[in-house]
Design an enzyme around this catalytic site. Structure first.
Site, short mmCIF file in Angstrom:
data_model
loop_
_atom_site.label_atom_id
_atom_site.label_comp_id
_atom_site.label_asym_id
_atom_site.label_seq_id
_atom_site.Cartn_x
_atom_site.Cartn_y
_atom_site.Cartn_z
N LEU A 1 10.63 -20.44 -4.86
CA LEU A 1 9.64 -19.59 -4.17
C LEU A 1 8.24 -19.80 -4.74
O LEU A 1 8.03 -19.81 -5.95
CB LEU A 1 10.05 -18.11 -4.35
CG LEU A 1 9.08 -17.09 -3.77
CD1 LEU A 1 9.08 -17.12 -2.24
CD2 LEU A 1 9.41 -15.68 -4.26
N HIS B 1 1.80 3.42 -9.07
CA HIS B 1 1.64 1.97 -9.30
C HIS B 1 2.82 1.43 -10.13
O HIS B 1 3.32 0.34 -9.85
CB HIS B 1 0.32 1.69 -10.01
CG HIS B 1 -0.90 2.08 -9.21
ND1 HIS B 1 -1.03 1.76 -7.88
CD2 HIS B 1 -2.03 2.76 -9.53
CE1 HIS B 1 -2.18 2.23 -7.42
NE2 HIS B 1 -2.80 2.85 -8.40
N ASP C 1 0.83 -1.21 0.00
CA ASP C 1 0.00 0.00 0.00
C ASP C 1 0.86 1.26 0.00
O ASP C 1 1.97 1.27 0.52
CB ASP C 1 -0.91 -0.03 1.25
CG ASP C 1 -2.05 0.96 1.14
OD1 ASP C 1 -2.42 1.34 0.01
OD2 ASP C 1 -2.57 1.36 2.21
#
Ligand code: IPE
Ligand code: IPE
Ligand code: MG
Length: 257
Positions: A136, A42, A25
């Site tokens: 991962l 963004h 955020d």
């Protein structure tokens, strides 16, 4: 400890989270501070995402789940939503090959049927290309909401009860665990939220029952691997009690040594 002095932790396996979840955020505020459009925030956020994925690989974290778009984010201005969709498409296009090379397995959680055919194609491609990778485990939450997740699990369970495959008395927390998203992974150990807000915002509300919660004011585009390692070291200092007393936990630790 100064944030810039660490590049890698020397944590033992028991102090290292197996599964980290992140609410990325602060992109909009990062851009606003620079008098730039929110979409620039963004775009800048994608760079942080890349860095954190790399840090997780380096730190041998088993799973990373990133909140990229919530089921409530559709309420944003149409132009912002459409530019986020474009950014998801272009980011998947540019990053998937390199994630595959690094043995990362990519999966998506959320209601993907709401997306354009083009984005759904990219999602399917990334999932299929990387499905046999053993490094991962990267989960990207898109059009995801924790309440939706629980409701979907309830729907599946209710259908099984209706078909006689399950009895109402079979329903337990352990059973619901089997039907919510991320069931194949360890429960999240560490939750990180950047951007200063101290809330869950409908992320993984079922799965976070015993997760350690780490909040930082750093905005997502400024959250680099050094900041991430600070969060890992903070986690290593937590005592996870799961309802027991601190003394009981200490005792178990000593008896295992
Ligand atoms: C998070 O950053 C990204 C998404 C929700 C897609 P924000 O866009 O919420 O940034 P702030 O909170 O407005 O600064
Ligand atoms: C949460 O951030 C969702 C993502 C980071 C994708 P928001 O910015 O949407 O959360 P609220 O609205 O401030 O709670
Ligand atoms: Mg926000």
């Amino acid at each position: 400890m100064t944030v810039t002095s660490i590049n890698k932790t020397d944590l033992g396996d028991s102090d290292r989270p197996k599964h980290i979840v992140v609410v990325m955020d602060g992109n909009g505020r990062w851009a606003k501070k620079r008098l730039m459009p929110r979409t620039a925030g963004h775009h800048a956020g994608v760079k942080s995402t890349r860095k954190i994925v790399e840090a997780c690989i380096q730190e041998k974290i088993q799973a990373l789940t990133l909140f990229a778009f919530s089921s409530e984010n559709w309420k944003r201005p149409e132009q912002e939503v459409s530019s986020l969709m474009q950014l998801f498409i272009s980011t998947l296009q540019s990053e998937v090959k390199s994630l595959h090379k690094q043995n990362v397995r990519v999966r998506f959680i959320g209601k993907c049927s709401a997306f354009s055919d083009k984005l759904q194609q990219k999602i399917i491609h990334a999932t299929e290309l990387t499905q046999n990778n053993t490094g991962l485990q990267l989960n990207i939450a898109v059009n995801y909401g924790g309440r939706w997740d629980i409701a979907e699990a309830c729907k599946t369970i209710a259908a099984k009860v209706q078909q006689g495959e399950l009895q109402p008395e079979d329903i337990s927390a352990e059973l619901i665990d089997e039907y919510v998203c991320l069931k194949q992974l360890p429960e999240p150990d560490l939750f990180i939220r950047t951007g200063g807000e101290m809330r869950i915002s409908n992320f993984l509300i079922w799965q976070l029952a015993y997760t350690e919660l780490y909040f930082t004011d750093v905005l997502w585009p400024d959250f680099k691997s050094e900041e991430f390692l600070v969060a890992l070291n903070w986690y290593a200092g937590r005592q996870r009690r799961f309802g027991k007393t601190g003394e009981q936990v200490d005792e178990t630790k000593t008896s295992q040594c």
